[in-house]
Design a protein around this motif. Sequence first.
Motif, mmCIF file in Angstrom:
data_model
loop_
_atom_site.group_PDB
_atom_site.id
_atom_site.type_symbol
_atom_site.label_atom_id
_atom_site.label_comp_id
_atom_site.label_asym_id
_atom_site.label_seq_id
_atom_site.Cartn_x
_atom_site.Cartn_y
_atom_site.Cartn_z
ATOM 1 N N ASP A 67 0.811 -1.228 0.000
ATOM 2 C CA ASP A 67 0.000 0.000 0.000
ATOM 3 C C ASP A 67 0.843 1.275 0.000
ATOM 4 O OD1 ASP A 67 -2.477 -1.563 2.040
ATOM 5 O OD2 ASP A 67 -2.555 -1.174 -0.108
ATOM 6 N N LEU A 68 1.976 1.239 -0.706
ATOM 7 C CA LEU A 68 2.792 2.443 -0.837
ATOM 8 C C LEU A 68 2.270 3.269 -2.004
ATOM 9 C CD1 LEU A 68 6.437 1.090 -0.395
ATOM 10 C CD2 LEU A 68 4.892 1.972 1.349
ATOM 11 N N THR A 69 2.382 4.567 -1.896
ATOM 12 C CA THR A 69 2.006 5.437 -3.003
ATOM 13 C C THR A 69 3.059 5.298 -4.107
ATOM 14 O OG1 THR A 69 3.273 7.322 -2.199
ATOM 15 C CG2 THR A 69 0.996 7.109 -1.394
ATOM 16 N N VAL A 70 2.739 5.818 -5.269
ATOM 17 C CA VAL A 70 3.697 5.799 -6.375
ATOM 18 C C VAL A 70 4.979 6.518 -5.955
ATOM 19 C CG1 VAL A 70 4.145 6.647 -8.713
ATOM 20 C CG2 VAL A 70 1.972 5.528 -8.185
ATOM 21 N N ALA A 71 4.840 7.647 -5.276
ATOM 22 C CA ALA A 71 6.011 8.413 -4.827
ATOM 23 C C ALA A 71 6.851 7.601 -3.845
ATOM 24 C CB ALA A 71 5.570 9.725 -4.188
ATOM 25 N N GLU A 72 6.191 6.885 -2.937
ATOM 26 C CA GLU A 72 6.923 6.065 -1.961
ATOM 27 C C GLU A 72 7.635 4.897 -2.636
ATOM 28 O OE1 GLU A 72 4.187 6.745 2.030
ATOM 29 O OE2 GLU A 72 3.503 5.324 0.493
ATOM 30 N N VAL A 73 6.978 4.269 -3.606
ATOM 31 C CA VAL A 73 7.614 3.172 -4.354
ATOM 32 C C VAL A 73 8.839 3.708 -5.089
ATOM 33 C CG1 VAL A 73 7.343 1.488 -6.213
ATOM 34 C CG2 VAL A 73 5.475 1.846 -4.584
ATOM 35 N N ALA A 74 8.678 4.854 -5.737
ATOM 36 C CA ALA A 74 9.794 5.459 -6.475
ATOM 37 C C ALA A 74 10.965 5.738 -5.542
ATOM 38 C CB ALA A 74 9.334 6.748 -7.162
ATOM 39 N N ALA A 75 10.666 6.291 -4.371
ATOM 40 C CA ALA A 75 11.728 6.597 -3.413
ATOM 41 C C ALA A 75 12.411 5.327 -2.925
ATOM 42 C CB ALA A 75 11.160 7.376 -2.229
ATOM 43 N N GLU A 76 11.629 4.289 -2.644
ATOM 44 C CA GLU A 76 12.205 3.046 -2.140
ATOM 45 C C GLU A 76 13.073 2.351 -3.189
ATOM 46 O OE1 GLU A 76 10.790 -0.915 0.238
ATOM 47 O OE2 GLU A 76 9.877 1.028 0.668
ATOM 48 N N LEU A 77 12.661 2.435 -4.460
ATOM 49 C CA LEU A 77 13.410 1.782 -5.528
ATOM 50 C C LEU A 77 14.485 2.676 -6.139
ATOM 51 C CD1 LEU A 77 10.501 -0.073 -7.368
ATOM 52 C CD2 LEU A 77 12.089 -0.982 -5.652
ATOM 53 N N GLU A 120 9.155 8.664 -10.487
ATOM 54 C CA GLU A 120 7.746 8.284 -10.344
ATOM 55 C C GLU A 120 7.158 7.813 -11.671
ATOM 56 O OE1 GLU A 120 5.155 10.977 -8.189
ATOM 57 O OE2 GLU A 120 6.845 11.602 -6.932
ATOM 58 N N GLY A 121 7.558 8.453 -12.750
ATOM 59 C CA GLY A 121 7.063 8.048 -14.066
ATOM 60 C C GLY A 121 7.424 6.609 -14.391
ATOM 61 N N THR A 122 8.589 6.179 -13.963
ATOM 62 C CA THR A 122 9.015 4.792 -14.184
ATOM 63 C C THR A 122 8.106 3.842 -13.425
ATOM 64 O OG1 THR A 122 11.301 5.485 -14.512
ATOM 65 C CG2 THR A 122 10.945 3.175 -13.927
ATOM 66 N N VAL A 123 7.781 4.199 -12.184
ATOM 67 C CA VAL A 123 6.894 3.358 -11.379
ATOM 68 C C VAL A 123 5.515 3.291 -12.035
ATOM 69 C CG1 VAL A 123 5.728 3.110 -9.149
ATOM 70 C CG2 VAL A 123 8.132 3.807 -9.231
ATOM 71 N N LYS A 124 4.978 4.430 -12.485
ATOM 72 C CA LYS A 124 3.670 4.459 -13.133
ATOM 73 C C LYS A 124 3.668 3.587 -14.379
ATOM 74 C CE LYS A 124 2.384 9.071 -11.527
ATOM 75 N NZ LYS A 124 2.172 10.470 -11.931
ATOM 76 N N THR A 125 4.733 3.654 -15.151
ATOM 77 C CA THR A 125 4.843 2.839 -16.366
ATOM 78 C C THR A 125 4.896 1.356 -16.018
ATOM 79 O OG1 THR A 125 5.987 4.625 -17.513
ATOM 80 C CG2 THR A 125 6.258 2.412 -18.415
ATOM 81 N N ARG A 126 5.684 1.005 -14.992
ATOM 82 C CA ARG A 126 5.783 -0.399 -14.580
ATOM 83 C C ARG A 126 4.444 -0.922 -14.082
ATOM 84 N NH1 ARG A 126 11.573 -0.306 -11.283
ATOM 85 N NH2 ARG A 126 12.864 0.038 -13.133
ATOM 86 N N LEU A 127 3.728 -0.104 -13.324
ATOM 87 C CA LEU A 127 2.425 -0.535 -12.818
ATOM 88 C C LEU A 127 1.418 -0.703 -13.951
ATOM 89 C CD1 LEU A 127 2.175 1.658 -9.583
ATOM 90 C CD2 LEU A 127 2.569 -0.815 -9.702
#
Length: 163
Positions: free
Chosen positions: A123-133, A137-144
């Motif tokens: 339940d991490l936000t896109v911003a939190e996922v981006a920070a953790e990885l 953020e755009g990369t995370v959105k594309t991957r999702l």
Amino acid sequence: MIPADFVREVYTASYRRLVVQTYAVCGDVGEAEEAVQEAFVRALGHGRSFVTLDNPEAWLRTVALNHLRNRWRHAEVVRRFQGRLFEPPTHLELSPDHVVLVEALRRLDRAHRTAVALHYLADLTVAEVAAELGVPEGTVKTRLARSRELLGPMLSGEEADHG
């Protein structure tokens, strides 16, 4: 020294959720449990600084995922020098839906699988996922988005050719 009640409280509240999230990333329940247990061991080593964390569960998840990454790097080195290693099969009782989900996630590459697990299971936000990885953020959105596109047919029972 960390107060035992605090560790027990964090463990009770977070352990199962962390194992499920880590399992979704690695696809092996034993490896997931080991990574989460290692995270708790490291938390104990951090003493009082662990108690002062804003989000102990996020810290534990990061430690568990880093542990997995280190294991994967190590395994890659071992494979290069010793040939292919086989892991014994893991036996556990899972619901049919859980098995289908994990099998579908295993078809994704590690980057997409990790983004899905962190966003939807942790339940991490896109911003939190981006920070953790450590990615934009755009990369995370594309991957999702790509992961949803690939997982949809697998989870609905339709098999599509994604080759």
